[in-house]
Design a protein around this motif. Structure first.
Motif, short mmCIF file in Angstrom:
data_model
loop_
_atom_site.label_atom_id
_atom_site.label_comp_id
_atom_site.label_asym_id
_atom_site.label_seq_id
_atom_site.Cartn_x
_atom_site.Cartn_y
_atom_site.Cartn_z
N THR A 112 0.86 -1.18 0.00
CA THR A 112 0.00 0.00 0.00
C THR A 112 0.89 1.23 0.00
O THR A 112 1.74 1.39 0.88
CB THR A 112 -0.91 0.03 1.24
OG1 THR A 112 -1.79 -1.08 1.19
CG2 THR A 112 -1.73 1.31 1.28
N VAL A 132 -4.38 0.59 -3.02
CA VAL A 132 -4.82 1.95 -2.70
C VAL A 132 -5.67 1.86 -1.44
O VAL A 132 -6.69 1.16 -1.41
CB VAL A 132 -5.64 2.56 -3.84
CG1 VAL A 132 -6.14 3.95 -3.46
CG2 VAL A 132 -4.82 2.61 -5.13
N ASP A 136 -7.61 6.87 0.28
CA ASP A 136 -6.95 7.50 -0.87
C ASP A 136 -7.66 7.25 -2.19
O ASP A 136 -7.13 7.57 -3.26
CB ASP A 136 -5.50 7.04 -0.97
CG ASP A 136 -4.59 7.80 -0.02
OD1 ASP A 136 -4.77 9.02 0.12
OD2 ASP A 136 -3.69 7.18 0.59
N LEU A 143 -3.39 8.10 -7.52
CA LEU A 143 -3.86 7.00 -8.36
C LEU A 143 -3.23 7.06 -9.75
O LEU A 143 -2.84 6.03 -10.31
CB LEU A 143 -5.39 7.02 -8.48
CG LEU A 143 -6.21 6.91 -7.20
CD1 LEU A 143 -7.68 6.66 -7.54
CD2 LEU A 143 -5.69 5.82 -6.30
N LEU A 155 -8.06 -1.78 -5.27
CA LEU A 155 -8.79 -0.67 -4.66
C LEU A 155 -9.66 -1.19 -3.54
O LEU A 155 -10.34 -2.21 -3.69
CB LEU A 155 -9.69 0.01 -5.69
CG LEU A 155 -9.05 0.60 -6.95
CD1 LEU A 155 -10.16 1.12 -7.87
CD2 LEU A 155 -8.09 1.70 -6.60
#
Length: 349
Positions: A112, A132, A136, A143, A155
């Motif tokens: 991460t 991510v 965030d 990104l 994600l």
């Protein structure tokens, strides 16, 4: 018939449960790389696929006010929140050392990245996935920078609705579409009323071109197993060597026994799912013969007797005529004596 589905990809999230220690991180890796077995059936099961660390750039983390505030939590590793965060942060070389150790144990590696400055890590090694963090998902410049590396991205939707998710996907897919979306609820631990696992099926229907999974913050191991039953292809769960160690995430993580049981139950659940069909499993045939009922004589049937329906009853085992086949017996002449409560076989008539 066997399960033809791909195995679920299971990530053990170390996060910062290493408490600033490379050695503790390695101990956690030792924990999750143990063999997993199911003793009743003698099964050797697939272990965890990957572990995950988190990299922060403290210059891009919080406002000065927040970094300098007094942090008097029993889990604090410093007098201020900034000192606490600095104590827990491993440098790039330490991340690389842990990466190498994970690889030596046959595990893949997920990282991460919490700031663009953290991409310096990628000069030393290439993780299998970049993650991510939920917070965030709206950090669109981060990104974009992560997507430009072309490394597959995971994600988490823990703080996101459809709008935030769509905006994140719009940014990432400008570079590539190797994306996994994990249903997640950023409540630690997550209250049962808030988990809403049906979001997994929503994501499958509306974002099915991506890999759909589940990042779990509940207490226990049941939710990931249920998620696998719903078709989740990736599972992420916090792990530690001791749930009572100092640290904010320790109590909500799985310790050694919990990790083992979760892995065992997920891998068994994969086998449970099987294929979308109805059939008689070959291992059930012996039970079918033993337990199903067949046509039997209600009373002694003598040679020359003509069989009537009222002469018949149903008894186990199941290797004779079934009730649906009774027309093949009714009206037939008995040629071999059949005792009361015994099956009537084809060569008896």
């Amino acid at each position: 018939m066997k399960n033809t589905e791909e195995e679920v990809y299971i990530i053990g999230e170390i996060g910062q449960n290493h408490n600033g220690s490379v050695d503790i991180a390695k101990l956690i890796i030792e924990l999750v790389s143990r063999p997993v077995t199911e003793d009743n059936f003698g099964l050797s099961l697939k272990p965890m696929n990957a572990i995950k660390l988190t990299k922060r750039d403290l210059k891009e983390e919080l406002t000065d006010t927040q970094m300098n505030r007094i942090y008097d939590s029993p889990h604090a590793f410093g007098k201020t929140y900034g000192e606490h965060r600095e104590f827990l942060e491993l440098n790039d070389e330490q991340h690389f050392e842990i990466y190498q150790y994970a690889k030596s144990k046959g595990l893949e590696f997920v990282e991460t990245l919490c700031a663009i400055g953290c991409l310096s890590l990628l000069k030393l090694f290439t993780p299998n996935y970049l993650k991510v963090a939920s917070r965030d998902l709206t950090n669109l410049p981060l990104l974009a920078a992560m997507a430009e590396t072309k490394i597959p991205i995971i994600l988490s939707t823990g703080m996101a609705g459809k709008k935030e998710l769509d905006e994140a996907l719009d940014v990432i897919t400008k570079s590539h579409s190797d994306i996994s979306i994990l249903h997640c609820v950023s409540q630690y631990p997550t209250h049962p009323d808030n988990l809403n696992l049906k979001t997994i099926t929503y994501l499958q229907k509306h974002y099915g071109q991506y890999n759909i999974g589940f990042s779990d913050h509940t207490i226990g191991i049941s939710a990931p197993v249920v998620a696998v039953g719903m078709g989740a292809k990736m599972i992420e769960k916090h792990i530690t060597i001791d749930r009572h160690m100092k640290g904010t995430d320790q109590l909500g993580s799985l310790g050694p026994d919990g990790v083992y049981r979760m892995l065992r139950d997920i891998r068994i659940a994969e086998k449970w799912m099987g294929v979308e069909d109805i059939y008689i499993e070959k291992d059930v045939l012996s039970a079918k013969v033993k337990l199903e009922r067949s046509l039997a004589a209600k009373h002694d049937l003598l040679p020359g007797d003509v069989i009537k329906e009222e002469d018949l009853c149903l008894l186990s085992p199941g290797d004779g005529y079934k009730w649906s086949q009774r027309a093949e017996l009714i009206g037939k002449v008995v040629k071999t004596k059949v005792l009361e409560n015994e099956l009537i076989y084809p060569d008896f008539v």
